[in-house]
Design a protein around this motif. Structure first.
Motif, short mmCIF file in Angstrom:
data_model
loop_
_atom_site.label_atom_id
_atom_site.label_comp_id
_atom_site.label_asym_id
_atom_site.label_seq_id
_atom_site.Cartn_x
_atom_site.Cartn_y
_atom_site.Cartn_z
N GLU B 56 25.05 -14.53 -5.41
CA GLU B 56 26.09 -15.22 -5.03
C GLU B 56 25.74 -16.16 -3.58
OE1 GLU B 56 29.98 -12.98 -5.38
OE2 GLU B 56 30.64 -14.32 -3.87
N HIS B 57 26.23 -17.08 -3.36
CA HIS B 57 26.04 -17.75 -2.16
C HIS B 57 27.30 -18.43 -1.45
CE1 HIS B 57 25.82 -21.54 -4.53
NE2 HIS B 57 25.58 -22.12 -3.22
N TYR B 58 27.22 -18.81 -0.17
CA TYR B 58 28.31 -19.46 0.52
C TYR B 58 27.96 -20.90 0.36
CZ TYR B 58 31.92 -20.13 3.89
OH TYR B 58 32.93 -20.79 4.95
N PRO B 59 28.50 -21.79 -0.61
CA PRO B 59 28.10 -23.30 -0.77
C PRO B 59 28.38 -24.02 0.37
CG PRO B 59 29.21 -22.66 -2.51
CD PRO B 59 29.39 -21.56 -1.78
N GLY B 60 27.50 -24.63 1.13
CA GLY B 60 27.69 -25.11 2.35
C GLY B 60 26.95 -24.48 3.61
N MET B 61 27.40 -23.12 3.68
CA MET B 61 26.91 -22.37 4.75
C MET B 61 25.39 -21.90 4.53
SD MET B 61 28.32 -19.21 6.81
CE MET B 61 27.35 -18.19 8.06
N GLN B 64 22.90 -24.66 5.21
CA GLN B 64 22.75 -25.11 6.61
C GLN B 64 22.00 -24.05 7.23
OE1 GLN B 64 23.80 -27.83 8.28
NE2 GLN B 64 22.35 -27.17 9.66
N PRO B 126 23.50 -16.59 4.03
CA PRO B 126 24.46 -16.00 3.23
C PRO B 126 24.22 -15.86 1.64
CG PRO B 126 25.17 -18.00 4.37
CD PRO B 126 23.92 -17.84 4.68
N LEU B 127 23.35 -15.18 1.16
CA LEU B 127 23.31 -14.81 -0.15
C LEU B 127 23.33 -13.26 -0.51
CD1 LEU B 127 19.80 -16.66 -0.11
CD2 LEU B 127 21.71 -17.44 -1.82
#
Lengths: 90, 157
Positions: B56-61, B64, B126-127
């Motif tokens: 899972e990841h935090y798209p955008g962050m 970056q 953030p993964l």
């Protein structure tokens, strides 16, 4: 004011709220205030954020507008606030 | 430099060529070393065999944070160029999951830069990995000492 709240990984599963709009009272100015508010939202949120959220060795990380921040960080209308566990990529 | 997040598999040769081309454009004739690392999904954890992982990841962050990390490596080790790729979504055993590459005038900086990228990637991007077996799934835990390093790293941005 309204902010967007996002959660990821374990926090998303525990709270069962991955993304939603939260209306903050005028008295809420910091991430710490937001955490207090979220903890009172439901037992699930209370469990997800726990006692250590925001502390130095806490198991919850937080970001404001996709930059890591801490409980002292001020929030602004329209902010995207995120809460998630320590990362495990690689 | 480049920092890519995606669910598709990647081609090492294509990434190597891109890194080499970028480095050559920046310092033609003075790129003496290229180091690349590829991470694969293992079929086991401490408790036994797994079928694969879900990332899972935090798209955008995530994009970056990976970009910041590659730029930091370039500055810190005076790299000519560098790149990183991380896959997200469901990955099965033996699949490619992560790639980093560094280019420098000499090999020491290229090796160091690649090591730094992998070490920090595991702490600052953030993964989140979830291992799954036939019957259940479990989030991968991280060491408490890693949390602090991750926070310190991103606060510097």
């Amino acid at each position: 004011m309204n902010v967007t709240v996002k959660t990821f990984a374990q926090l998303r599963e525990i709270t069962q709220e991955g993304c939603f709009t939260l209306t903050l009272p005028e008295s809420a100015v910091t991430m710490g205030d937001v955490i207090t508010l979220l903890k009172s939202r439901s037992d699930k949120w209370s469990q997800a954020l726990g006692a250590s959220a925001g502390s130095e060795n806490g198991s919850v990380l937080m970001a404001r507008n996709q930059q890591l921040c801490d409980i002292q960080t001020h929030v602004q209308p329209g902010d995207e606030l995120a809460f998630f566990p320590p990362v495990t990529g690689g | 430099m480049f920092a890519l997040i995606g669910d598709a598999d990647f081609d090492q040769q294509w990434l190597y060529n891109r890194l080499r081309q970028e480095a050559s454009q920046k310092a033609k004739g003075n790129v003496g070393a290229i180091v690349t690392f590829t991470g694969l999904v293992r079929d086991n954890n401490a408790d036994g065999n797994i079928l694969g992982i879900e990332l899972e990841h935090y798209p955008g962050m995530t994009e970056q944070a990976l970009t910041n990390l590659v730029q930091e490596a370039i500055t810190r080790f005076s790299l000519t160029s560098a790149g990183a790729v991380h896959r997200v979504g469901r990955l099965y055993n033996d699949e490619q999951i992560v790639w980093v590459g560094t280019a420098a005038p000499h090999r020491a900086a290229a090796f160091e830069g690649a090591n730094f990228l992998m070490d920090m990637l595991k702490q600052s991007v953030p993964l989140w990995k979830k291992e799954f077996t036939r019957d259940n799934s479990r989030w991968v835990e991280v060491k408490a000492s890693d949390d602090k390093a991750a926070l310190a790293w991103l606060r510097e941005k």
